[in-house]
Design an enzyme around this catalytic site. Structure first.
Site, mmCIF file in Angstrom:
data_model
loop_
_atom_site.group_PDB
_atom_site.id
_atom_site.type_symbol
_atom_site.label_atom_id
_atom_site.label_comp_id
_atom_site.label_asym_id
_atom_site.label_seq_id
_atom_site.Cartn_x
_atom_site.Cartn_y
_atom_site.Cartn_z
ATOM 1 N N PHE A 125 5.490 1.688 -3.866
ATOM 2 C CA PHE A 125 4.987 2.870 -3.168
ATOM 3 C C PHE A 125 6.166 3.794 -2.824
ATOM 4 C CE2 PHE A 125 3.255 5.146 0.536
ATOM 5 C CZ PHE A 125 2.068 5.598 -0.016
ATOM 6 N N ASP A 194 6.216 -6.202 1.063
ATOM 7 C CA ASP A 194 5.285 -5.254 1.671
ATOM 8 C C ASP A 194 3.874 -5.724 1.303
ATOM 9 O OD1 ASP A 194 3.607 -3.127 2.288
ATOM 10 O OD2 ASP A 194 5.057 -1.586 1.717
ATOM 11 N N TYR A 219 -4.024 -0.326 8.769
ATOM 12 C CA TYR A 219 -5.224 0.506 8.595
ATOM 13 C C TYR A 219 -5.942 0.333 7.253
ATOM 14 C CZ TYR A 219 -1.507 3.480 6.599
ATOM 15 O OH TYR A 219 -0.424 3.944 5.907
ATOM 16 N N LYS A 220 -5.449 -0.574 6.411
ATOM 17 C CA LYS A 220 -6.130 -0.761 5.124
ATOM 18 C C LYS A 220 -7.157 -1.890 5.275
ATOM 19 C CE LYS A 220 -2.022 0.868 2.667
ATOM 20 N NZ LYS A 220 -2.460 2.202 2.252
ATOM 21 N N ARG A 368 -9.166 5.587 -8.233
ATOM 22 C CA ARG A 368 -8.848 4.304 -7.618
ATOM 23 C C ARG A 368 -10.042 3.821 -6.802
ATOM 24 N NH1 ARG A 368 -3.908 3.351 -3.499
ATOM 25 N NH2 ARG A 368 -5.230 4.666 -2.239
HETATM 26 C C1 LIG Z 1 2.736 -0.202 -0.196
HETATM 27 C C2 LIG Z 1 2.694 0.771 0.920
HETATM 28 N N1 LIG Z 1 3.669 0.779 1.839
HETATM 29 C C3 LIG Z 1 3.647 1.655 2.874
HETATM 30 C C4 LIG Z 1 2.625 2.556 3.013
HETATM 31 C C5 LIG Z 1 2.557 3.584 4.122
HETATM 32 O O1 LIG Z 1 3.342 3.315 5.182
HETATM 33 P P1 LIG Z 1 3.152 4.068 6.561
HETATM 34 O O2 LIG Z 1 2.308 3.177 7.422
HETATM 35 O O3 LIG Z 1 4.539 4.170 7.085
HETATM 36 O O4 LIG Z 1 2.526 5.378 6.317
HETATM 37 C C6 LIG Z 1 1.595 2.564 2.104
HETATM 38 C C7 LIG Z 1 0.474 3.535 2.278
HETATM 39 O O5 LIG Z 1 -0.433 3.635 1.559
HETATM 40 C C8 LIG Z 1 1.628 1.656 1.035
HETATM 41 O O6 LIG Z 1 0.659 1.667 0.127
#
Ligand SMILES: Cc1ncc(COP(=O)(O)O)c(C=O)c1O
Length: 409
Positions: A125, A194, A219-220, A368
């Site tokens: 990402f 991650d 939040y996912k 997606r």
């Molecule tokens: C793999 C990944 N890392 C980090 C993030 C986003 O991080 P943040 O919570 O800092 O916006 C996302 C957002 O979609 C993501 O898909």
């Protein structure tokens, strides 16, 4: 031919079907974006009301103690720990994923000094890539980002850490977390994961895999709401030597002694920085109730079934309409999403959203679709593909209004 009636039968036999009641879903919507913003769990509105009206409105500042606000990051962290194979006291819910990744990558450098390479992959990402590039630049290091399939073969004696996202946000490709972690360790490197697109939708055993540090999103699939705090995991063996690069007062051993010098808190609290985002954190805490008594192995079985069904329907009904499948075909290599490439992907997704089928678009050409097993039914998958067939067959996407680009896609 897969019929809608068959999907109804599968729903009737689904051991997780009852979980749908734990969410407040708008009528007429098929939600295929739980991988980006999870749906609203039923207990969240009341929890927010209590937090705002009672705890804040009436308790005022007393609520930091009386309502247990001050250690909510740890308590929520412990609940998330249970979902990612970590023991209590090793996870804290705080900050955003980007910030937690920054803290983790910096901390990993102090745990594994004297190496000059951060190894990630080209599919990671963007925020992860940006954070790593920034850290590397400040330390005179190099970020190597081979193709995802080439990561395992790229781990050598120069690598300080292998820092990857378990499930690719574009394609849904799933890295073998235990295997890559073991390869990293064999080369004397650390592993930083991650879990943004995997936490809450598949079993993860951070401790069994020996993962060093991990971060993830609230939040996912955890359904904590827009801007929910993220989480950070530190392996028990590293807790005492985890150096948070942002030395804030909430990571201090005794914040309310207001000492002039920094001394890190003994446990995972040292990964904290400042005042917790209490309202968001309360929402995330209430959201996690939806996982009570849920076995993530069952969630994974249903997740695979849902994505397999979607792919089978795509093969059966969308042949010759210009789509190619961008996700791995083997379920063991795929997270809980399926992405389809199409040159008109943006307009197609907009047309679908207008019809109540909410997925999203990732540039340049990816439609997606995320599948959140607790609230998605098999019949939803059937209906979603049916709408997609309509959109394509009637060229609904050609309408100019579907081409207007919003800020968030
Ligand atoms: C793999 C990944 N890392 C980090 C993030 C986003 O991080 P943040 O919570 O800092 O916006 C996302 C957002 O979609 C993501 O898909």
């Amino acid at each position: 031919v897969i019929t809608r009636a068959e999907c109804e039968e599968r729903d009737a036999a689904d051991p997780l079907a009852h979980l749908r009641e734990r969410f407040l879903l708008p009528p007429g919507v098929i939600y295929l974006d739980g991988n980006s913003l999870g749906a609203l769990p039923a207990g969240v509105p009341e929890r927010i009301r209590i937090t705002v009206e009672e705890q804040w409105g009436k308790g005022l500042i007393r609520s930091w103690n009386d309502a247990g606000w001050v250690d909510l990051p740890r308590r929520v962290g412990d609940r998330i720990a249970g979902l990612v194979g970590a023991r209590p006291g090793t996870v804290v819910a705080c900050d955003s994923t980007s910030i937690n990744l920054f803290k983790s990558v910096e901390a990993a450098l102090t745990l594994a000094p004297d190496r000059r390479v951060i190894l990630t992959d080209s599919g990671n990402f963007p925020t992860d890539l940006y954070v790593m590039a920034g850290v590397a630049a400040r330390h005179g290091m190099e970020v190597r980002s081979p193709a995802p399939e080439e990561v395992a073969g790229s781990i050598d004696g120069e690598v300080a850490m292998v820092a990857l996202t378990q499930v690719d946000y574009r394609t849904g490709r799933l890295h073998d977390l235990p295997e890559i972690t073991a390869l990293a360790h064999a080369a004397g490197a650390l592993s930083v994961w991650d879990l943004a697109h995997s936490a809450g939708v598949m079993p993860i055993d951070l401790e069994a895999a020996g993962v060093d540090l991990a971060v993830g999103c609230g939040y996912k699939y955890l359904n904590g709401g827009p801007g929910a705090p993220a989480f950070l995991y530190v392996a028990p063996r590293h807790l005492e030597r985890f150096h948070n690069p942002i030395q804030g007062w909430f990571g201090h051993v005794a914040p309310f002694e207001f000492r002039p010098d920094f001394e890190a808190a003994p446990g995972v609290d040292r990964a904290r920085v400042g005042t917790p985002h209490l309202l968001s954190l309360a929402a995330l805490d209430a959201a996690l109730d939806a996982f009570d008594d849920v076995d993530l192995r069952e969630v994974r079985v249903k997740s695979v079934d849902l994505t397999e069904l979607f792919l089978a329907l795509v093969d059966e009904r969308l042949d010759g309409m210009g789509f190619t499948v961008a996700s791995p075909r083997a379920p063991s290599r795929r997270g809980s999403q399926v992405s389809l490439r199409h040159p008109e992907g943006y307009a197609i997704v907009q047309a679908l959203i207008e019809r109540g089928v909410i997925g999203d678009f990732r540039a340049p050409d990816l439609c997606r679709f995320g599948f959140s097993p607790p609230y998605l039914r098999f019949v939803d998958v059937w209906d979603a593909v049916d709408e997609l067939v309509e959109v394509m067959a009637n060229e609904v996407w050609r309408d100019g209004r579907h081409r207007v680009r919003s800020a968030v896609t």
